[in-house]
Design a protein around this motif. Sequence first.
Motif, short mmCIF file in Angstrom:
data_model
loop_
_atom_site.label_atom_id
_atom_site.label_comp_id
_atom_site.label_asym_id
_atom_site.label_seq_id
_atom_site.Cartn_x
_atom_site.Cartn_y
_atom_site.Cartn_z
N LEU A 184 0.81 -1.21 0.00
CA LEU A 184 0.00 0.00 0.00
C LEU A 184 0.85 1.27 0.00
O LEU A 184 0.32 2.37 0.07
N ARG A 185 2.18 1.08 -0.05
CA ARG A 185 3.13 2.20 -0.08
C ARG A 185 2.93 3.14 1.12
O ARG A 185 2.82 4.36 0.97
N MET A 186 2.89 2.53 2.29
CA MET A 186 2.74 3.28 3.53
C MET A 186 3.93 3.00 4.43
O MET A 186 4.46 1.88 4.43
N PRO A 187 4.34 3.98 5.24
CA PRO A 187 5.38 3.71 6.25
C PRO A 187 4.85 2.71 7.27
O PRO A 187 3.64 2.61 7.51
N LEU A 188 5.77 1.98 7.89
CA LEU A 188 5.41 0.98 8.89
C LEU A 188 5.97 1.38 10.25
O LEU A 188 7.14 1.72 10.37
N ILE A 189 5.11 1.34 11.26
CA ILE A 189 5.53 1.56 12.65
C ILE A 189 5.26 0.26 13.40
O ILE A 189 4.13 -0.24 13.40
N GLU A 190 6.30 -0.31 14.03
CA GLU A 190 6.18 -1.60 14.69
C GLU A 190 6.25 -1.44 16.21
O GLU A 190 7.17 -0.81 16.73
N TRP A 191 5.28 -2.02 16.89
CA TRP A 191 5.25 -2.04 18.35
C TRP A 191 5.25 -3.50 18.78
O TRP A 191 4.24 -4.18 18.69
N HIS A 192 6.40 -3.98 19.24
CA HIS A 192 6.54 -5.38 19.64
C HIS A 192 6.25 -5.49 21.14
O HIS A 192 6.98 -4.94 21.96
N VAL A 193 5.19 -6.20 21.46
CA VAL A 193 4.70 -6.28 22.83
C VAL A 193 5.47 -7.36 23.60
O VAL A 193 5.73 -8.45 23.06
N LYS A 194 5.82 -7.07 24.86
CA LYS A 194 6.47 -8.03 25.75
C LYS A 194 5.57 -8.25 26.97
O LYS A 194 4.56 -7.57 27.15
#
Length: 279
Positions: free
Chosen positions: A50-60
């Motif tokens: 979709l040509r969008m930036p990705l923000i990743e939140w890895h949960v612990k």
Amino acid sequence: MKFSGTDAYVATDDLTVAVNAAVTLQRPLLVKGEPGTGKTELARQVAQSLRMPLIEWHVKSTTRAAQGLYEYDAVSRLRDSQLGDPRVEDVANYIRKGKLWQAFEAEERVVLLIDEIDKADIEFPNDLLQELDRMEFFVYETGQTVVARQRPVVIITSNNEKELPDAFLRRCFFHYIRFPDADTLRRIVEVHFPGIKDRLLTTALTQFYELRETPGLKKKPSTSEVLDWLKLLLAEDLGAEDLQRAPNQMLPRLHGALLKNEQDVALFERLAFMARRGG
């Protein structure tokens, strides 16, 4: 824009329908499935497609929902006040923006991945209900209300380790990634190893599915593990004939890439022992 998979990611029809439905409804997409079936990678490929930036939140296990909004560093402010730092006059200098805040204030629409939400405390999903629903939250220290400039595409993954609250589930579009059938897995392998010999692939996948479907297996090998196994077979330059096993030999070559605990290895050793006795 519609998601239809990418050159590096084989998406089944039901998965593409789920992604596009969630985007249309502007609801978070909750993706469940066995570990190693490509849930996290899905978010990355959706962002690329979709040509969008990705923000990743890895949960612990220690992650709190508030950390996704912001964190107030009171300790640093106290230390700076003791040192006479003028920055202490503005509390905003001690607010650290979380992943949701970053997604909300982004100049363009982004894909927000909340990865393995079931690792956190059971209250974690409930604590995000309002923010994901209204796309805004309040910063008590500054009196500021942060409102999303545009609603991000939210993809939430879960390994199904614990049940999620009904109120949270009601706000999501749900999809379960089933383990791929032989034809789909063959397509996935050919994306990662183009030109792999058909006879080797057929023999390897036959052994893989036989191993995976063995009754009593504690941990079934996943898609990522069969790709690791095939990578080893190719690195060792093994052919289909090298994978042939004696009738009383149960474990495949380089089985450490597929079986990840001693109970499962012991299971196949018992099956081999029984086959020898039967022979």
